[in-house]
Design an enzyme around this catalytic site. Structure first.
Site, PDB file in Angstrom:
ATOM      1  N   GLY A  22       0.767  -1.245   0.000  1.00  0.00           N
ATOM      2  CA  GLY A  22       0.000   0.000   0.000  1.00  0.00           C
ATOM      3  C   GLY A  22       0.794   1.287   0.000  1.00  0.00           C
ATOM      4  O   GLY A  22       0.295   2.338  -0.408  1.00  0.00           O
ATOM      5  N   ASP A  27       0.494   3.416   3.920  1.00  0.00           N
ATOM      6  CA  ASP A  27      -0.639   4.141   3.358  1.00  0.00           C
ATOM      7  C   ASP A  27      -1.565   4.694   4.435  1.00  0.00           C
ATOM      8  O   ASP A  27      -2.021   5.819   4.364  1.00  0.00           O
ATOM      9  CB  ASP A  27      -1.418   3.249   2.370  1.00  0.00           C
ATOM     10  CG  ASP A  27      -1.713   1.849   2.919  1.00  0.00           C
ATOM     11  OD1 ASP A  27      -1.456   1.591   4.111  1.00  0.00           O
ATOM     12  OD2 ASP A  27      -2.185   1.005   2.137  1.00  0.00           O
ATOM     13  N   ASP A  68      -4.240   2.456  11.097  1.00  0.00           N
ATOM     14  CA  ASP A  68      -5.557   2.058  11.590  1.00  0.00           C
ATOM     15  C   ASP A  68      -5.410   1.786  13.095  1.00  0.00           C
ATOM     16  O   ASP A  68      -5.398   2.729  13.882  1.00  0.00           O
ATOM     17  CB  ASP A  68      -6.007   0.840  10.774  1.00  0.00           C
ATOM     18  CG  ASP A  68      -7.408   0.375  11.094  1.00  0.00           C
ATOM     19  OD1 ASP A  68      -8.113   1.080  11.835  1.00  0.00           O
ATOM     20  OD2 ASP A  68      -7.813  -0.691  10.609  1.00  0.00           O
ATOM     21  N   LYS A 105      -6.682   6.859  10.723  1.00  0.00           N
ATOM     22  CA  LYS A 105      -8.005   6.612  11.319  1.00  0.00           C
ATOM     23  C   LYS A 105      -7.847   6.779  12.820  1.00  0.00           C
ATOM     24  O   LYS A 105      -7.739   5.821  13.570  1.00  0.00           O
ATOM     25  CB  LYS A 105      -8.489   5.193  11.001  1.00  0.00           C
ATOM     26  CG  LYS A 105      -8.991   4.997   9.590  1.00  0.00           C
ATOM     27  CD  LYS A 105      -9.551   3.583   9.420  1.00  0.00           C
ATOM     28  CE  LYS A 105      -9.935   3.338   7.981  1.00  0.00           C
ATOM     29  NZ  LYS A 105     -10.276   1.917   7.737  1.00  0.00           N
ATOM     30  N   PHE A 150     -14.048   2.543   5.124  1.00  0.00           N
ATOM     31  CA  PHE A 150     -13.089   1.741   4.358  1.00  0.00           C
ATOM     32  C   PHE A 150     -12.724   2.493   3.089  1.00  0.00           C
ATOM     33  O   PHE A 150     -13.575   2.790   2.258  1.00  0.00           O
ATOM     34  CB  PHE A 150     -13.645   0.350   4.029  1.00  0.00           C
ATOM     35  CG  PHE A 150     -12.546  -0.557   3.543  1.00  0.00           C
ATOM     36  CD1 PHE A 150     -11.741  -1.242   4.451  1.00  0.00           C
ATOM     37  CD2 PHE A 150     -12.270  -0.667   2.177  1.00  0.00           C
ATOM     38  CE1 PHE A 150     -10.698  -2.039   4.014  1.00  0.00           C
ATOM     39  CE2 PHE A 150     -11.220  -1.466   1.731  1.00  0.00           C
ATOM     40  CZ  PHE A 150     -10.439  -2.161   2.654  1.00  0.00           C
ATOM     41  N   VAL A 151     -11.443   2.803   2.941  1.00  0.00           N
ATOM     42  CA  VAL A 151     -11.013   3.626   1.813  1.00  0.00           C
ATOM     43  C   VAL A 151     -10.087   2.855   0.871  1.00  0.00           C
ATOM     44  O   VAL A 151      -9.389   1.929   1.288  1.00  0.00           O
ATOM     45  CB  VAL A 151     -10.292   4.907   2.299  1.00  0.00           C
ATOM     46  CG1 VAL A 151     -11.285   5.902   2.862  1.00  0.00           C
ATOM     47  CG2 VAL A 151      -9.223   4.588   3.337  1.00  0.00           C
ATOM     48  N   ASP A 182      -5.928  -0.784  -1.159  1.00  0.00           N
ATOM     49  CA  ASP A 182      -6.699  -1.735  -1.969  1.00  0.00           C
ATOM     50  C   ASP A 182      -7.891  -2.296  -1.228  1.00  0.00           C
ATOM     51  O   ASP A 182      -7.974  -2.241  -0.001  1.00  0.00           O
ATOM     52  CB  ASP A 182      -5.810  -2.915  -2.367  1.00  0.00           C
ATOM     53  CG  ASP A 182      -5.531  -3.848  -1.183  1.00  0.00           C
ATOM     54  OD1 ASP A 182      -5.074  -3.360  -0.137  1.00  0.00           O
ATOM     55  OD2 ASP A 182      -5.808  -5.058  -1.311  1.00  0.00           O
ATOM     56  N   ARG A 210      -5.836   0.108  -6.190  1.00  0.00           N
ATOM     57  CA  ARG A 210      -4.624   0.805  -5.730  1.00  0.00           C
ATOM     58  C   ARG A 210      -4.210   1.946  -6.657  1.00  0.00           C
ATOM     59  O   ARG A 210      -3.556   2.897  -6.234  1.00  0.00           O
ATOM     60  CB  ARG A 210      -3.434  -0.167  -5.657  1.00  0.00           C
ATOM     61  CG  ARG A 210      -3.541  -1.225  -4.581  1.00  0.00           C
ATOM     62  CD  ARG A 210      -2.187  -1.901  -4.417  1.00  0.00           C
ATOM     63  NE  ARG A 210      -2.266  -3.200  -3.771  1.00  0.00           N
ATOM     64  CZ  ARG A 210      -2.330  -3.390  -2.461  1.00  0.00           C
ATOM     65  NH1 ARG A 210      -2.318  -2.351  -1.645  1.00  0.00           N
ATOM     66  NH2 ARG A 210      -2.397  -4.607  -1.958  1.00  0.00           N
TER      67      ARG A 210
END
Ligand code: IMP
Ligand code: MG
Length: 172
Positions: free
Chosen positions: A38, A94, A97, A125, A146-147, A153, A159
């Site tokens: 990512g 990326d 979380d 997040k 959810f991005v 991805d 991606r």
């Protein structure tokens, strides 16, 4: 699916990120370590904003979440890492979380002798991150959605999107 952050906005914030990183490094050489897969887009953009000598490497980290987002194991493939002794390292992913991926990787890089390890992510997040962890640099704080896009991805897809989009339950 709808757009959350468009391309010009990302470009602006990544430029700001590069300036901050360069400013704080002064002239010290840097090793950027990206978390596959990512981080590839952010790594490519950010290294071109850094004005000191930079080396670039990647580690592969996979997390298996099963069906819940709660407990899981982190598998790290870092056998190929170069000698980091005495180097300032910027660990790039990326998204942050829970923070478990970057926390474990930062520890690993320190154990490989890095002089310092800082973390940079495009997205944070914030509400989901475990209390005792935060990134040193981030571009955008986002809610718990959810991005995808800009490296992120869903099941290997999306991606390549140059912007960040939110996948809704119907898209999943
Ligand atoms: P953490 O260890 O919980 O911080 O998880 C970070 C990793 O989870 C990232 O490297 C991403 O691969 C993945 N991830 C977390 N949220 C999302 C998302 O919204 N879209 C895509 N991947 C995500
Ligand atoms: Mg990842």
């Amino acid at each position: 699916m709808y757009k959350l952050i468009d391309e010009p906005e990302i470009r602006r914030q990544v430029a700001v990120l590069g300036e901050r990183i360069s400013g704080e490094l002064q002239d010290r050489p840097l090793t950027v370590v990206g978390v596959l897969t990512g981080s590839i887009v952010l790594v490519a953009d950010v290294i071109r904003q850094i004005e000191t000598p930079v080396q670039v490497d990647f580690v592969r980290a996979s997390s298996y979440r099963g069906r819940t987002t709660r407990s899981r194991d982190l598998t790290v493939d870092a056998v190929e890492l170069p000698d980091l002794s005495g180097r300032d390292v910027l660990l790039v992913d990326d998204i942050l979380d829970t923070g478990r991926t970057l926390r474990a990787l930062a520890e690993l890089l320190r154990s490989r002798g890095a002089a310092s390890v800082r973390t940079a992510v495009l997205l944070w997040k914030r509400d989901r991150t475990e209390a005792d962890f935060q990134p040193d640099y981030f571009c955008f704080a986002i809610p718990d959605v959810f991005v995808v896009g800009y490296g992120l991805d869903y099941d290997g897809d999306y991606r390549h999107l140059p912007y960040i989009a939110v996948l809704e339950p119907d898209d999943l």
